[in-house]
Scaffold this motif. Structure first.
Motif, PDB file in Angstrom:
ATOM      1  N   ASN A  74       0.752  -1.162  -0.032  1.00 40.47           N
ATOM      2  CA  ASN A  74      -0.029  -0.033   0.146  1.00 40.47           C
ATOM      3  C   ASN A  74       0.917   1.307   0.168  1.00 40.47           C
ATOM      4  OD1 ASN A  74      -2.581  -1.205  -0.317  1.00 40.47           O
ATOM      5  ND2 ASN A  74      -2.687  -1.320   1.980  1.00 40.47           N
ATOM      6  N   THR A  75       1.749   1.323   0.886  1.00 39.09           N
ATOM      7  CA  THR A  75       2.602   2.382   0.983  1.00 39.09           C
ATOM      8  C   THR A  75       4.127   2.122   0.784  1.00 39.09           C
ATOM      9  OG1 THR A  75       2.720   2.271   3.205  1.00 39.09           O
ATOM     10  CG2 THR A  75       0.949   3.561   2.464  1.00 39.09           C
ATOM     11  N   ALA A  76       5.154   2.962   0.192  1.00 39.97           N
ATOM     12  CA  ALA A  76       6.206   2.636   0.309  1.00 39.97           C
ATOM     13  C   ALA A  76       7.074   2.467   1.654  1.00 39.97           C
ATOM     14  CB  ALA A  76       7.012   3.652  -0.605  1.00 39.97           C
ATOM     15  N   ASP A  77       8.146   1.975   1.642  1.00 39.52           N
ATOM     16  CA  ASP A  77       8.850   1.651   2.787  1.00 39.52           C
ATOM     17  C   ASP A  77       9.443   3.119   3.215  1.00 39.52           C
ATOM     18  OD1 ASP A  77      10.875   1.359   4.823  1.00 39.52           O
ATOM     19  OD2 ASP A  77      11.794  -0.117   3.691  1.00 39.52           O
ATOM     20  N   PRO A  78       9.181   3.613   4.588  1.00 43.83           N
ATOM     21  CA  PRO A  78       9.489   5.089   4.839  1.00 43.83           C
ATOM     22  C   PRO A  78      11.032   5.241   4.854  1.00 43.83           C
ATOM     23  CG  PRO A  78       8.085   4.066   6.557  1.00 43.83           C
ATOM     24  CD  PRO A  78       8.264   2.952   5.467  1.00 43.83           C
ATOM     25  N   ALA A  79      11.968   4.244   4.901  1.00 50.29           N
ATOM     26  CA  ALA A  79      13.393   4.166   4.815  1.00 50.29           C
ATOM     27  C   ALA A  79      13.561   4.457   3.391  1.00 50.29           C
ATOM     28  CB  ALA A  79      13.997   2.991   5.313  1.00 50.29           C
ATOM     29  N   GLN A  80      13.029   3.724   2.569  1.00 51.29           N
ATOM     30  CA  GLN A  80      13.247   4.111   1.164  1.00 51.29           C
ATOM     31  C   GLN A  80      12.970   5.271   0.521  1.00 51.29           C
ATOM     32  OE1 GLN A  80      11.968   1.025  -1.704  1.00 51.29           O
ATOM     33  NE2 GLN A  80      12.650  -0.523  -0.364  1.00 51.29           N
ATOM     34  N   SER A  99      14.751   6.125  -7.548  1.00 48.44           N
ATOM     35  CA  SER A  99      14.185   4.842  -7.164  1.00 48.44           C
ATOM     36  C   SER A  99      14.450   3.734  -8.025  1.00 48.44           C
ATOM     37  CB  SER A  99      12.882   5.077  -6.861  1.00 48.44           C
ATOM     38  OG  SER A  99      11.940   4.095  -6.705  1.00 48.44           O
ATOM     39  N   VAL A 100      14.354   4.064  -9.377  1.00 45.54           N
ATOM     40  CA  VAL A 100      14.398   2.973 -10.350  1.00 45.54           C
ATOM     41  C   VAL A 100      16.215   2.378 -10.121  1.00 45.54           C
ATOM     42  CG1 VAL A 100      15.058   2.712 -12.817  1.00 45.54           C
ATOM     43  CG2 VAL A 100      13.038   3.794 -11.828  1.00 45.54           C
ATOM     44  N   GLU A 101      16.988   3.354  -9.790  1.00 45.00           N
ATOM     45  CA  GLU A 101      18.491   2.713  -9.730  1.00 45.00           C
ATOM     46  C   GLU A 101      18.800   2.213  -8.208  1.00 45.00           C
ATOM     47  OE1 GLU A 101      22.981   4.305  -9.874  1.00 45.00           O
ATOM     48  OE2 GLU A 101      21.594   5.514 -11.063  1.00 45.00           O
ATOM     49  N   LEU A 102      18.089   2.598  -7.272  1.00 39.65           N
ATOM     50  CA  LEU A 102      18.366   2.192  -6.073  1.00 39.65           C
ATOM     51  C   LEU A 102      17.751   1.101  -5.424  1.00 39.65           C
ATOM     52  CD1 LEU A 102      19.431   5.403  -3.901  1.00 39.65           C
ATOM     53  CD2 LEU A 102      20.824   3.926  -5.025  1.00 39.65           C
ATOM     54  N   TYR A 103      16.406   1.026  -5.994  1.00 40.95           N
ATOM     55  CA  TYR A 103      15.390  -0.009  -5.469  1.00 40.95           C
ATOM     56  C   TYR A 103      14.440  -0.456  -6.685  1.00 40.95           C
ATOM     57  CZ  TYR A 103      16.546   2.295  -1.048  1.00 40.95           C
ATOM     58  OH  TYR A 103      17.118   2.797  -0.013  1.00 40.95           O
ATOM     59  N   PRO A 104      15.191  -0.973  -7.620  1.00 41.06           N
ATOM     60  CA  PRO A 104      14.691  -1.561  -8.786  1.00 41.06           C
ATOM     61  C   PRO A 104      13.666  -2.636  -8.432  1.00 41.06           C
ATOM     62  CG  PRO A 104      16.764  -2.620  -8.663  1.00 41.06           C
ATOM     63  CD  PRO A 104      16.591  -1.536  -7.568  1.00 41.06           C
ATOM     64  N   ALA A 105      12.404  -2.646  -9.043  1.00 35.66           N
ATOM     65  CA  ALA A 105      11.334  -4.031  -8.848  1.00 35.66           C
ATOM     66  C   ALA A 105      12.139  -5.207  -9.036  1.00 35.66           C
ATOM     67  CB  ALA A 105      10.255  -3.685  -9.649  1.00 35.66           C
ATOM     68  N   TYR A 106      11.751  -6.084  -8.550  1.00 34.42           N
ATOM     69  CA  TYR A 106      12.375  -7.561  -8.445  1.00 34.42           C
ATOM     70  C   TYR A 106      12.445  -8.067  -9.775  1.00 34.42           C
ATOM     71  CZ  TYR A 106      13.295 -12.522  -7.672  1.00 34.42           C
ATOM     72  OH  TYR A 106      13.750 -13.870  -7.495  1.00 34.42           O
ATOM     73  N   GLY A 107      13.367  -8.438 -10.313  1.00 37.10           N
ATOM     74  CA  GLY A 107      13.559  -9.145 -11.570  1.00 37.10           C
ATOM     75  C   GLY A 107      13.984  -8.109 -12.682  1.00 37.10           C
ATOM     76  N   ALA A 250      12.564   7.485  15.240  1.00 35.96           N
ATOM     77  CA  ALA A 250      13.035   7.265  14.046  1.00 35.96           C
ATOM     78  C   ALA A 250      12.099   6.432  13.186  1.00 35.96           C
ATOM     79  CB  ALA A 250      14.348   6.393  14.258  1.00 35.96           C
ATOM     80  N   PRO A 251      11.329   7.233  12.343  1.00 38.01           N
ATOM     81  CA  PRO A 251      10.289   6.544  11.536  1.00 38.01           C
ATOM     82  C   PRO A 251      10.884   5.641  10.615  1.00 38.01           C
ATOM     83  CG  PRO A 251       9.945   9.050  11.737  1.00 38.01           C
ATOM     84  CD  PRO A 251      11.289   8.830  12.429  1.00 38.01           C
ATOM     85  N   THR A 252      12.216   5.959  10.125  1.00 41.20           N
ATOM     86  CA  THR A 252      12.641   5.118   9.187  1.00 41.20           C
ATOM     87  C   THR A 252      13.287   3.747   9.498  1.00 41.20           C
ATOM     88  OG1 THR A 252      14.944   5.941   9.342  1.00 41.20           O
ATOM     89  CG2 THR A 252      13.198   6.893   7.681  1.00 41.20           C
TER      90      THR A 252
END
Length: 829
Positions: A74-80, A99-107, A250-252
């Motif tokens: 539902n919501t993105a990881d606060p740390a991300q 986001s695309v570079e640091l946290y790419p979708a699986y695969g 620390a929210p993250t």
């Protein structure tokens, strides 16, 4: 011959395969829409900072608000989110590119937009850091891939943690960039912890992170790693202290801190000694209070004495109210199986102490409402009012709620909670519904109707059910009584035992709430009662993002309400809607209900038909546009001739009818037998039509909006009992001009009698297979003998006639060959 299949459907009661063609016709009944749902009327969103700590609201699940309906998060990881935003600002690129570079979708392969932007800006140190950070992250999450497959052919390579640490230290020493320096310090702490060297991880935090003059959320990440290192080193006290501060501040790293605290050793006062000030102590107590396996009130007392500005103070109170609602409202059996994380003995303790704990929570709220540092929030008076309301002191609850209303707030959820409590207090104000009550509750009913939040629905549905009972002049079922599922009216709520020091509130009953007699209900009030019942149904609920309607345990079933309402009452509803009332309440209630003429006259026709008032049903259905009969569900579920049954009645089984033509013909047939009681053909047609419009018939859609094999059979309802149908076939048997025709009518009467016998047999054996084996066998034998006697004395009347009076007919011979139920009877089974 066609007889075998017909006999099977009547005497063997087979499943109806057609009932699965249009799924929306099957009324499944209300079920939880929200996995966190339980009987609760106090919204945790009323508390300050609830949105920041929502996962730790009370729930019978692992954490609150988990999405079990979709694989999507539902919501993105606060740390991300925080990291992406920081890098986007640092590099001057969009958050999407980062986001695309640091946290790419699986695969998927990540892009290089961030690295390219850094290259253009000449930030080579940052590029080197990213390469190193990605390498470390790949090692740390190597086994986290959701669909990773084991490859037994590969030999696990030793990881050179010292080499990684050397690279980190080298980059840290060479850079003056504070953005990178903090991240490198974090990576040093992280890698040492990954290498199972907790002491080094702790030392590196003290050496590299702690001295940093500028700290961001990255330092929280480092602190979380250090806390984990303490836990790995066996120092649970330091770990507990550190994680508690992270959870609050620390929210993250909030989620990681919460999970670590859940699995850490139990709270120890030794951790308090590590706190540097009262604020940290309050944080420690607050973080402990939101853990699932203890009461939070003792910690609330400590937090209040240390730091009235603690962000979790109201949150913990709301959580405690919700937790105690679960134990107060539920019965022992529900609790036993409803909360997986708590020992059963602890559940028993919480259940037995629920009233007393409510009293203690009330006392705290009353004190907090007048305390310096807290009295500027209306939350405390609101909570106190709710708890006083639960204790049945409505006058005091209203006084407290007015005090809450007098304090300004920007919290819309708290405003809604106050309004919901106003709605309930108004409804309890007098035993009967008054114009003043109607004027007060109408805007609130409009405000909270069709909610997709279960607590709002709980309040709204309770209000509607109570109003319905008061309109009918019936005893009001206490929706707020202890022990969910046990029928309690407001005249039965007085306690017979002491409720503790605050017993002056809990257990007190408004003497005016006595209930009444349904005989005094006016036609208009009966109409309003019907509307209120329907408004509480799940079919009236709000459409949700999942495509269905929000359905909660407190909802009722509109189909069942319709099916249990008399045609007389539905006629009152139609009259109520037809009047051009100038009354504001009437106009708004009719709009809220949203009934149109097609709906009202359809229900009236069905209810009249169910009461065998055929002329009234036909008159009602004349008001409905003929195009409705050409649409679903009638095209699928009225596709055979209701006047044809097992070769009897109409010869053409495929001839189609409409509800209007069916009711019109039934009315004409009823008039014929009234004029000529010896009219065999009319009696037979009445029996066929009556049979087929009922539960096992081919045209049940004439009487019901839904059909299910899981229907609870009510033998008092002719839709299931076939009493009228049996009467018609008995009359046909008596008036038949020939023995062969009489035998056929007799068999159809026997089929109706067998349906009722099977219903009784099923109910008699209900639940016995859950008994211990010895008890089950004993009960089974007893029931078998009871049923043998019942069949012999009461439910073989027409089989006896087939054998004795019509034994010489060809039709009886045919039954012996083709009807296994009749053969069982002849064999004495």
């Amino acid at each position: 011959m066609a007889m075998k299949n017909s006999l099977k459907s009547m005497l063997r009661l087979s499943n109806r395969t057609k009932s699965f063609i249009i799924l929306f016709l099957i009324a499944c009944g209300p079920m939880p829409f929200d996995y966190d749902e339980f009987k609760s009327f106090f919204s945790p969103e009323s508390a300050a900072n609830e949105a920041k700590f929502r996962p730790y609201n009370f729930t019978t699940q692992f954490t609150y608000g988990d999405n079990y309906w979709s694989d999507e998060v539902n919501t993105a990881d606060p740390a991300q989110q925080a990291n992406v935003k920081a890098w986007a600002e640092y590099a001057g690129v969009s958050e999407k590119e980062v986001s695309v570079e640091l946290y790419p979708a699986y695969g998927e392969n990540g892009g290089n937009a961030l690295s390219n932007a850094l290259q253009r800006k000449g930030k080579t140190e940052a590029i080197e850091y990213l390469v190193l950070a990605k390498e470390i992250e790949a090692i740390d999450t190597a086994f986290d891939a959701p669909y990773a497959e084991e490859d037994t052919t590969k030999v696990e390579k030793a990881i050179d943690y010292e080499g990684l640490q050397s690279k980190i230290q080298s980059q840290f020493a060479q850079t003056n960039d504070v953005f990178l320096k903090e991240r490198l310090a974090y990576q040093a702490v992280k890698v040492a912890d990954m290498a199972d060297n907790p002491k080094k991880s702790i030392d590196l935090y003290e050496k590299l992170v702690k001295p940093l003059k500028t700290k961001t959320f990255i330092s929280d990440w480092a602190a979380s790693r250090m806390a984990g290192a303490y836990m790995h080193a066996g120092d649970s006290t330091n770990a507990y202290y550190l994680f508690s501060q992270l959870l609050v501040n620390a929210p993250t790293r909030q989620s990681a801190a919460y999970l670590s605290l859940r699995y850490a050793s139990k709270f120890s006062e030794d951790a308090v000694k590590l706190c540097k000030n009262d604020t940290e102590k309050a944080n420690l107590y607050a973080a402990t209070a939101v853990l699932p396996l203890q009461d939070g009130l003792p910690f609330l007392e400590k937090i209040k004495s240390l730091d009235t500005k603690n962000p979790l103070l109201e949150f913990v109170m709301a959580r405690e109210i919700n937790k105690n609602e679960y134990y107060f409202f539920n019965n022992q059996e529900t609790i036993q199986y409803g909360f997986w994380a708590v020992d059963s003995l602890k559940k028993v303790e919480w259940k037995s102490n629920a009233k007393n704990y409510f009293e203690q929570l009330l006392a705290f709220n009353l004190d907090a409402a007048e305390s310096d540092g807290l009295k500027n929030s209306p939350f405390w008076y609101t909570a106190a009012s709710y708890l006083t309301f639960i204790g049945k002191d409505f006058k005091k609850a209203n006084e407290l709620l007015q005090k809450a209303k007098a304090i300004p707030t920007e919290n819309q959820s708290l405003k809604d909670q106050i309004a919901m409590q106003e709605m309930m207090l108004a409804i309890y104000e007098t035993p009967e519904v008054t114009p003043k009550m109607e004027a007060t509750v109408m805007p609130l009913l409009e405000r909270f109707a069709r909610s997709d939040k279960f607590r709002t629905a709980n309040n709204f549905n309770a209000a509607c059910k109570i109003l319905a009972a008061k309109y009918e002049g019936l005893p009001v079922n206490d929706e707020f009584s202890e022990n969910l599922g046990e029928k309690t009216t407001l005249s039965e709520t007085k306690s017979t035992k002491s409720l503790g020091w605050f017993s002056g509130c809990f257990g007190k009953k408004d003497a005016a709430e006595k209930g009444g007699s349904s005989s005094d209900a006016s036609p208009e009030n009966q109409a309003k009662a019907f509307i209120m019942k329907v408004l509480a149904s799940y079919q009236q609920a709000k459409q949700t993002e999942y495509g269905g309607t929000a359905s909660f345990m407190s909802n009722t079933d509109q189909y069942k309400i319709e099916d249990s309402t008399s045609s007389k009452t539905i006629a009152y509803v139609i009259d109520y809607f037809s009047k051009n009332s100038t009354n504001d309440f009437d106009k708004r209630l009719q709009k809220l209900a949203g009934f149109d003429n097609d709906y009202l006259y359809m229900v009236l026709g069905r209810r009249a038909l169910s009461e065998h008032q055929y002329a009234q049903a036909a008159e009602a259905w004349k008001h409905i546009s003929p195009k409705n009969w050409q649409a679903e569900p009638f095209q699928t579920y009225l596709d055979v001739n209701p006047f044809s049954l097992n070769g009897q009645g109409d010869a053409n089984a495929k001839q189609r009818v409409t509800p209007l033509s069916f009711a019109t013909r039934m009315a004409a047939l009823a008039e014929k037998v009234k004029q000529n009681p010896s009219d065999y053909e009319s009696w037979m047609l009445l029996g066929c039509g009556s049979y087929n419009m009922s539960y096992y018939g081919n045209s049940w859609v004439l009487l019901r909006r839904g059909w299910s094999s899981m229907d609870a059979i009510n033998e008092q309802d002719d839709y299931y009992s076939y009493e009228k149908t049996l009467f018609y076939f008995d009359k046909a048997m008596q008036t038949a001009p020939k023995p062969e025709l009489a035998a056929k009518a007799c068999y159809l009467a026997a089929a109706c009698q067998q349906i009722k016998y099977n219903t009784i047999a099923s109910k008699l054996n209900d639940g016995i297979y859950l008994l211990p084996e010895d008890e089950m066998k004993k009960k089974e034998a007893e029931n078998k003998q009871i049923l043998v006697n019942l069949k012999k004395d009461k439910y073989s009347t027409y089989f006896n006639l087939l054998k004795t009076k019509f034994g010489s007919t060809a039709y009886e011979d045919q039954l012996i060959e083709e009807c296994s139920t009749y053969k069982d009877y002849l064999a004495g089974k």
